[in-house]
Structures are given as C-alpha cells and as structure tokens.
Design a protein around this motif. Structure first.
Motif, PDB file in Angstrom:
ATOM      1  N   VAL A  68      68.730  28.215   2.409  1.00  0.00           N
ATOM      2  CA  VAL A  68      68.021  28.964   3.442  1.00  0.00           C
ATOM      3  C   VAL A  68      68.913  29.144   4.663  1.00  0.00           C
ATOM      4  O   VAL A  68      69.514  28.192   5.153  1.00  0.00           O
ATOM      5  N   ASN A  69      68.999  30.382   5.143  1.00  0.00           N
ATOM      6  CA  ASN A  69      69.725  30.675   6.370  1.00  0.00           C
ATOM      7  C   ASN A  69      68.699  30.977   7.460  1.00  0.00           C
ATOM      8  O   ASN A  69      68.068  32.036   7.454  1.00  0.00           O
ATOM      9  N   PRO A  70      68.508  30.053   8.425  1.00  0.00           N
ATOM     10  CA  PRO A  70      67.481  30.242   9.444  1.00  0.00           C
ATOM     11  C   PRO A  70      67.868  31.204  10.553  1.00  0.00           C
ATOM     12  O   PRO A  70      67.065  31.484  11.443  1.00  0.00           O
ATOM     13  N   ASN A  71      69.097  31.713  10.534  1.00  0.00           N
ATOM     14  CA  ASN A  71      69.550  32.625  11.578  1.00  0.00           C
ATOM     15  C   ASN A  71      69.018  34.041  11.349  1.00  0.00           C
ATOM     16  O   ASN A  71      68.839  34.475  10.216  1.00  0.00           O
ATOM     17  N   SER A  72      68.773  34.742  12.432  1.00  0.00           N
ATOM     18  CA  SER A  72      68.260  36.106  12.325  1.00  0.00           C
ATOM     19  C   SER A  72      69.328  37.024  11.745  1.00  0.00           C
ATOM     20  O   SER A  72      70.529  36.791  11.896  1.00  0.00           O
ATOM     21  N   VAL A  73      68.878  38.070  11.084  1.00  0.00           N
ATOM     22  CA  VAL A  73      69.808  39.050  10.513  1.00  0.00           C
ATOM     23  C   VAL A  73      70.636  39.692  11.624  1.00  0.00           C
ATOM     24  O   VAL A  73      71.821  39.977  11.441  1.00  0.00           O
ATOM     25  N   THR A  74      70.021  39.895  12.773  1.00  0.00           N
ATOM     26  CA  THR A  74      70.741  40.488  13.907  1.00  0.00           C
ATOM     27  C   THR A  74      71.917  39.624  14.318  1.00  0.00           C
ATOM     28  O   THR A  74      73.026  40.128  14.555  1.00  0.00           O
ATOM     29  N   LEU A  75      71.699  38.308  14.397  1.00  0.00           N
ATOM     30  CA  LEU A  75      72.779  37.391  14.768  1.00  0.00           C
ATOM     31  C   LEU A  75      73.884  37.398  13.717  1.00  0.00           C
ATOM     32  O   LEU A  75      75.071  37.475  14.046  1.00  0.00           O
ATOM     33  N   VAL A  76      73.488  37.339  12.450  1.00  0.00           N
ATOM     34  CA  VAL A  76      74.469  37.318  11.372  1.00  0.00           C
ATOM     35  C   VAL A  76      75.291  38.608  11.377  1.00  0.00           C
ATOM     36  O   VAL A  76      76.524  38.581  11.232  1.00  0.00           O
ATOM     37  N   LEU A  77      74.622  39.752  11.549  1.00  0.00           N
ATOM     38  CA  LEU A  77      75.328  41.027  11.585  1.00  0.00           C
ATOM     39  C   LEU A  77      76.266  41.120  12.786  1.00  0.00           C
ATOM     40  O   LEU A  77      77.377  41.652  12.676  1.00  0.00           O
TER      41      LEU A  77
END
Length: 229
Positions: free
Chosen positions: A15-24
C-alpha cells in the motif's frame, strides 16, 4: 527522514499511502533531475559519468518499480529530444535499473548496507543491456564520450561487443555507485512528513510492515494498517 527501509515479508498487498498528486510531482521532479544530469554530461562530454538515472533510483526507492519505470522511460524520451534520438533506445536500461533498485529496496530496504549492493548490481547489469543496445542498434558507437575508448579497444583487437562493454562497465562502476549514494543522501534529507512509508497488508505474518524510507514507529504502522485493512 531516516535512511532506512525495512525489509517486508512476502505476500500481501503493498500500500502506498501517498496521494497521486504527490507521487506525480516528485516523479516529474525526478524526470527533470535525470534530464538535466544527462544533458550536462552530454554537453560537457564528461568521462565515467552519465548522471541520468538519479531520479529513476529515487522514485524506485520511494514509490516502487512501476513509478521508477515511468520516470526512466519518460526521461529518455525527453533526452531523445534534448540530446539526440540515440538516447531513446536506452530507455530499456532505465527499466532494468528501476526493477533492480525497486526490488532491492522493497525486499531488503535501502540502507547504508544495501546501497553499495544496489549500485554494484546495476553497474554490471546496466552496461550489459546498454552494450547490447549500442551494438545492435548503433554498431557500438553512439556519439558519446565513450566512443573514443570503444574505438581504441576495437583497434586493440577487442570484439565489437567487448570494445563497447568494457568502457561502459568502468563508467557505470563510477556512475551507478555514485548515483546510489546520492539518492541515499536525498532520501535522508526528505522530511518524514512529506513522503509517507509504504507498507504491506495481508502479509503472511498478518501484520503490516513498512518498506519505504522513514522512521516509522511500530505503533503508527499498526494504526495505519488497521485503518487501511
């Protein structure tokens, strides 16, 4: 942020709890890092360096193999525009690097002990793949700083593959181990509040465990996993 990744048990869902916005956002920054580093090396014809995989290493450690592959492929597509189309086929090398680094980080953590291993493995595998591309697509010469060494090795009696491989092996030994430690330093500098560690749920042990970078107390990991189970 602590530069420690905890090895995770097999099985379960990561599980990746980081937001997609942050990852992008971080992935986009990583692409810029790759492109700027690769472009500078190309323009300055620096020997023994590529500096075009720092972002790939970083994102593979932080967010996993798939995001690392995306960063690497996009980086070489951009480099194909900014530095020349010869960079595009070497996107395959970026894919291999993301797989190796992401696997090591997920399996054994990204620490002062595993960083040299990751750098050394990539330093051997990447030039093997890169040489196959250089020979198969370009006949061994790609228009880079290594071409002088490749030509010298051919004149000394090396096969085309050997002449293209040995200079790349030497350069990658310097570049990839240096890159691995640069990424370790970046990871240490990232605030724990910015990038949350990934964890597994439904693993064989029945507990969640972190596998990304950061100091995570056992209590907070258990709390997070219970909320997402």
């Amino acid at each position: 942020m602590s530069a420690t990744t905890t090895a995770v048990p097999s099985g379960g869902r990561l599980v990746n709890p980081n937001s997609v916005t942050l990852v992008l956002t971080i992935s986009a920054i990583a692409v810029v890092i790759n492109v700027v580093g690769g472009t500078l090396v190309s323009l300055l014809a620096l020997p023994f360096l590529f500096l075009d995989t720092i972002g790939t290493f970083l994102v593979s450690v932080l967010f996993g193999i798939r995001w690392g592959i995306l960063v690497g492929v996009v980086s070489n597509l951009v480099l194909g525009i900014t530095s020349g189309p010869s960079a595009i086929p070497f996107a395959i090398v970026q894919v291999v690097i993301a797989v190796i680094v992401g696997f090591i980080a997920n399996r054994w953590g990204y620490t002062i002990r595993t960083v040299p291993v990751a750098g050394a493995v990539v330093a051997v595998i990447a030039p093997l793949v890169g040489t196959a591309i250089a020979v198969g697509v370009f006949g061994g010469l790609t228009g880079g700083a290594l071409d002088v060494l490749v030509l010298w090795a051919e004149q000394a009696g090396q096969s085309v593959f050997g002449a293209a491989f040995w200079p790349r092996l030497g350069s990658n030994a310097v570049d990839k181990i240096l890159t691995a430690f640069i990424v370790l330093a970046i990871v240490q500098a990232i605030p724990a509040s910015l990038v949350k560690p990934r964890y597994r749920v439904g693993a064989e042990s029945g507990e969640a465990s972190t596998d990304a970078v950061g100091d995570v107390a056992e209590a907070s990991v258990a709390e997070t996993s219970s909320q997402n189970a």
